[in-house]
Design a protein around this motif. Structure first.
Motif, PDB file in Angstrom:
ATOM      1  N   ASP A 183      -8.104  -6.385 -11.882  1.00 10.17           N
ATOM      2  CA  ASP A 183      -6.948  -5.495 -11.708  1.00 10.17           C
ATOM      3  C   ASP A 183      -7.158  -4.608 -10.487  1.00 10.17           C
ATOM      4  O   ASP A 183      -6.235  -4.398  -9.686  1.00 10.17           O
ATOM      5  N   ALA A 184      -8.389  -4.091 -10.329  1.00  6.40           N
ATOM      6  CA  ALA A 184      -8.701  -3.240  -9.183  1.00  6.40           C
ATOM      7  C   ALA A 184      -8.623  -4.030  -7.875  1.00  6.40           C
ATOM      8  O   ALA A 184      -8.163  -3.520  -6.845  1.00  6.40           O
ATOM      9  N   VAL A 185      -9.073  -5.278  -7.917  1.00  7.56           N
ATOM     10  CA  VAL A 185      -8.991  -6.141  -6.732  1.00  7.56           C
ATOM     11  C   VAL A 185      -7.536  -6.372  -6.353  1.00  7.56           C
ATOM     12  O   VAL A 185      -7.158  -6.285  -5.179  1.00  7.56           O
ATOM     13  N   ASN A 186      -6.690  -6.641  -7.338  1.00  8.16           N
ATOM     14  CA  ASN A 186      -5.277  -6.902  -7.057  1.00  8.16           C
ATOM     15  C   ASN A 186      -4.586  -5.679  -6.470  1.00  8.16           C
ATOM     16  O   ASN A 186      -3.734  -5.799  -5.580  1.00  8.16           O
ATOM     17  N   VAL A 187      -4.961  -4.498  -6.968  1.00  5.69           N
ATOM     18  CA  VAL A 187      -4.407  -3.258  -6.403  1.00  5.69           C
ATOM     19  C   VAL A 187      -4.835  -3.120  -4.945  1.00  5.69           C
ATOM     20  O   VAL A 187      -4.020  -2.798  -4.067  1.00  5.69           O
TER      21      VAL A 187
ATOM     22  N   ARG B 266      -2.928  -5.530  -2.653  1.00  2.00           N
ATOM     23  CA  ARG B 266      -1.554  -5.082  -2.366  1.00  2.00           C
ATOM     24  C   ARG B 266      -1.559  -3.927  -1.370  1.00  2.00           C
ATOM     25  O   ARG B 266      -0.706  -3.870  -0.474  1.00  2.00           O
ATOM     26  N   GLU B 267      -2.522  -3.025  -1.533  1.00  2.17           N
ATOM     27  CA  GLU B 267      -2.588  -1.877  -0.611  1.00  2.17           C
ATOM     28  C   GLU B 267      -2.942  -2.319   0.806  1.00  2.17           C
ATOM     29  O   GLU B 267      -2.344  -1.856   1.779  1.00  2.17           O
ATOM     30  N   ARG B 268      -3.913  -3.199   0.916  1.00  6.06           N
ATOM     31  CA  ARG B 268      -4.431  -3.557   2.234  1.00  6.06           C
ATOM     32  C   ARG B 268      -3.619  -4.619   2.952  1.00  6.06           C
ATOM     33  O   ARG B 268      -3.817  -4.846   4.144  1.00  6.06           O
ATOM     34  N   MET B 269      -2.734  -5.308   2.246  1.00  9.39           N
ATOM     35  CA  MET B 269      -1.899  -6.276   2.958  1.00  9.39           C
ATOM     36  C   MET B 269      -0.592  -5.623   3.433  1.00  9.39           C
ATOM     37  O   MET B 269       0.246  -6.288   4.051  1.00  9.39           O
ATOM     38  N   ALA B 270      -0.443  -4.337   3.160  1.00 13.89           N
ATOM     39  CA  ALA B 270       0.742  -3.611   3.621  1.00 13.89           C
ATOM     40  C   ALA B 270       0.702  -3.424   5.133  1.00 13.89           C
ATOM     41  O   ALA B 270      -0.359  -3.404   5.745  1.00 13.89           O
TER      42      ALA B 270
ATOM     43  N   VAL C  65       0.128 -13.970  10.614  1.00 14.16           N
ATOM     44  CA  VAL C  65      -0.204 -13.268   9.373  1.00 14.16           C
ATOM     45  C   VAL C  65      -1.610 -13.662   8.917  1.00 14.16           C
ATOM     46  O   VAL C  65      -2.380 -12.824   8.428  1.00 14.16           O
ATOM     47  N   GLY C  66      -1.965 -14.926   9.095  1.00 14.10           N
ATOM     48  CA  GLY C  66      -3.338 -15.348   8.804  1.00 14.10           C
ATOM     49  C   GLY C  66      -4.338 -14.577   9.658  1.00 14.10           C
ATOM     50  O   GLY C  66      -5.376 -14.113   9.155  1.00 14.10           O
ATOM     51  N   ASP C  67      -4.024 -14.405  10.925  1.00 19.10           N
ATOM     52  CA  ASP C  67      -4.894 -13.620  11.810  1.00 19.10           C
ATOM     53  C   ASP C  67      -5.020 -12.181  11.316  1.00 19.10           C
ATOM     54  O   ASP C  67      -6.107 -11.585  11.333  1.00 19.10           O
ATOM     55  N   TYR C  68      -3.907 -11.617  10.877  1.00 23.15           N
ATOM     56  CA  TYR C  68      -3.908 -10.241  10.365  1.00 23.15           C
ATOM     57  C   TYR C  68      -4.815 -10.123   9.139  1.00 23.15           C
ATOM     58  O   TYR C  68      -5.588  -9.158   9.014  1.00 23.15           O
ATOM     59  N   LEU C  69      -4.747 -11.110   8.248  1.00 24.58           N
ATOM     60  CA  LEU C  69      -5.581 -11.067   7.048  1.00 24.58           C
ATOM     61  C   LEU C  69      -7.060 -11.202   7.382  1.00 24.58           C
ATOM     62  O   LEU C  69      -7.906 -10.565   6.752  1.00 24.58           O
ATOM     63  N   PHE C  70      -7.387 -12.032   8.371  1.00 29.87           N
ATOM     64  CA  PHE C  70      -8.778 -12.105   8.823  1.00 29.87           C
ATOM     65  C   PHE C  70      -9.246 -10.737   9.311  1.00 29.87           C
ATOM     66  O   PHE C  70     -10.343 -10.273   8.967  1.00 29.87           O
ATOM     67  N   ALA C  71      -8.404 -10.077  10.118  1.00 32.23           N
ATOM     68  CA  ALA C  71      -8.771  -8.760  10.643  1.00 32.23           C
ATOM     69  C   ALA C  71      -8.932  -7.750   9.504  1.00 32.23           C
ATOM     70  O   ALA C  71      -9.872  -6.948   9.493  1.00 32.23           O
ATOM     71  N   ARG C  72      -8.026  -7.795   8.548  1.00 37.63           N
ATOM     72  CA  ARG C  72      -8.114  -6.906   7.386  1.00 37.63           C
ATOM     73  C   ARG C  72      -9.400  -7.149   6.602  1.00 37.63           C
ATOM     74  O   ARG C  72     -10.033  -6.224   6.088  1.00 37.63           O
ATOM     75  N   SER C  73      -9.762  -8.417   6.491  1.00 35.24           N
ATOM     76  CA  SER C  73     -10.974  -8.738   5.736  1.00 35.24           C
ATOM     77  C   SER C  73     -12.205  -8.121   6.402  1.00 35.24           C
ATOM     78  O   SER C  73     -13.106  -7.630   5.725  1.00 35.24           O
TER      79      SER C  73
END
Length: 332
Positions: A23-27, A30-34, A120-128
């Motif tokens: 549940d914490a991971v899902n939260v 959602r926060e970090r993909m904004a 968007v894939g690039d953005y998620l890599f950067a977020r990771s």
């Protein structure tokens, strides 16, 4: 009905045991993909992240950390990181493969476009990478950054090997270890690292993830030629997409001249006709290719379970062992 009774499959039991953490991971996801300035980013990401996947890779990170006695906050960051990396690779894969469906839904590149999926894939890599840094562990950063590079390397190797009948089982294994197993092994390894587990335990977690990932991909390849609608696979998709997976590699190795000409026409040249899938299935059966791949997957699962025996006794350890069995149970 109790949770134990309701959750009958190993990945469901693991999810139940880790429900608060997930549940914490899902939260956090959602926060970090904004994105304040680009609303398409959460739209595209949510389409894939919320499509009902098992979240197996982040669960492996949480399971490894919990099994090793971790009581800090950063296993949540790492599990979200692993899911972002996985989602980014799926977005890119669907563009490369020109896929129209993922998890029973239209792919992002079909609903939006290839450009959106790639960016968007690039953005998620950067977020990771931002999430990794928050753990303050250079070793974690090294493991997950290395896995990201290995995944990309595996995908590029597959580009050159996927339709070349000269591709060996050794090359196939390199591709699988790159594009699939690398994230499994990184997911389990960082769980041990963040928990400051003994090096022998960290290595065992890495080896478990690696073996599980290899078996997972082999089973995936098998399901393409022998799955059902219940497995989420359409029979023959890999054949139609001219992917030289392990069952075909084994059949080609035993092929006579006429059979080899068939594989050259359908896989290398892409000239497929009505009835070719049935011919391919009969050739795989003739040379026991599917049975051989299943046997190899079982050997990898046995190796994965052996690594777990090097870890301390724990309920989670037993669930991970059951999970390994479940990977190949889908084809039994």
């Amino acid at each position: 009905m109790s949770l134990d009774v309701a959750a009958t499959k190993p990945h469901e039991r693991l999810a139940a045991a880790l429900s608060a953490e997930m549940d914490a991971v899902n939260v956090m996801i959602r926060e970090r993909m904004a994105s304040e300035h680009a609303p398409r980013i959460p739209e595209v990401t949510a389409h894939l992240v919320e499509a009902g996947g098992k979240r197996l890779r982040p669960m492996l990170t949480l399971a490894a950390a919990k099994m090793c006695g971790y009581d800090g906050p950063f296993h949540i960051h790492l599990a979200a990181t692993v899911e972002f990396i996985h989602t980014a690779t799926l977005l890119h894969d669907d563009v490369v493969d020109e896929s129209a469906q993922r998890r029973g839904r239209p792919t992002a590149n079909l609903l939006w476009d290839n450009t959106s999926s790639v960016l968007v894939g690039d953005y998620l890599f950067a977020r990771s990478f931002l999430l990794m840094v928050e753990t303050g562990s250079m070793r974690v950063l090294e493991i997950l950054a290395g896995a990201s590079a290995t995944i990309a390397e595996g995908e590029v190797l597959q580009l050159t090997a996927a339709r070349d009948l000269r591709t060996s089982e050794e090359t196939y294994l390199k591709v699988v270890r790159g594009k699939t197993a690398a994230l499994f092994s990184a997911a389990t390894e960082v769980g041990g690292v963040i928990a400051s587990a003994p090096e022998a335990h960290v290595r065992a977690l890495y080896d478990y993830g690696d073996a599980l990932g290899v078996a997972f991909q082999m089973v995936d390849d098998l399901l393409d030629y022998g799955g059902t609608s219940a497995t989420g696979k359409n029979i023959g998709d890999d054949f139609r997409e001219r992917k030289l997976t392990l069952p075909v590699i084994k059949a080609v190795a035993k092929a006579d001249a006429e059979e080899r000409a068939f594989w050259q026409r359908t896989i290398e040249k892409g000239k497929q006709e009505e009835g070719d899938l049935e011919t391919a299935l009969s050739l795989l059966a003739r040379h026991n290719a599917l049975d051989e791949v299943r046997d190899e997957a079982l050997l990898w699962i046995a190796h994965a379970k052996a690594q777990l025996q090097l870890l301390p006794e724990h309920d989670i350890r037993d669930m991970l062992s059951d999970l390994a069995d479940y990977v190949v149970a889908r084809i039994s």
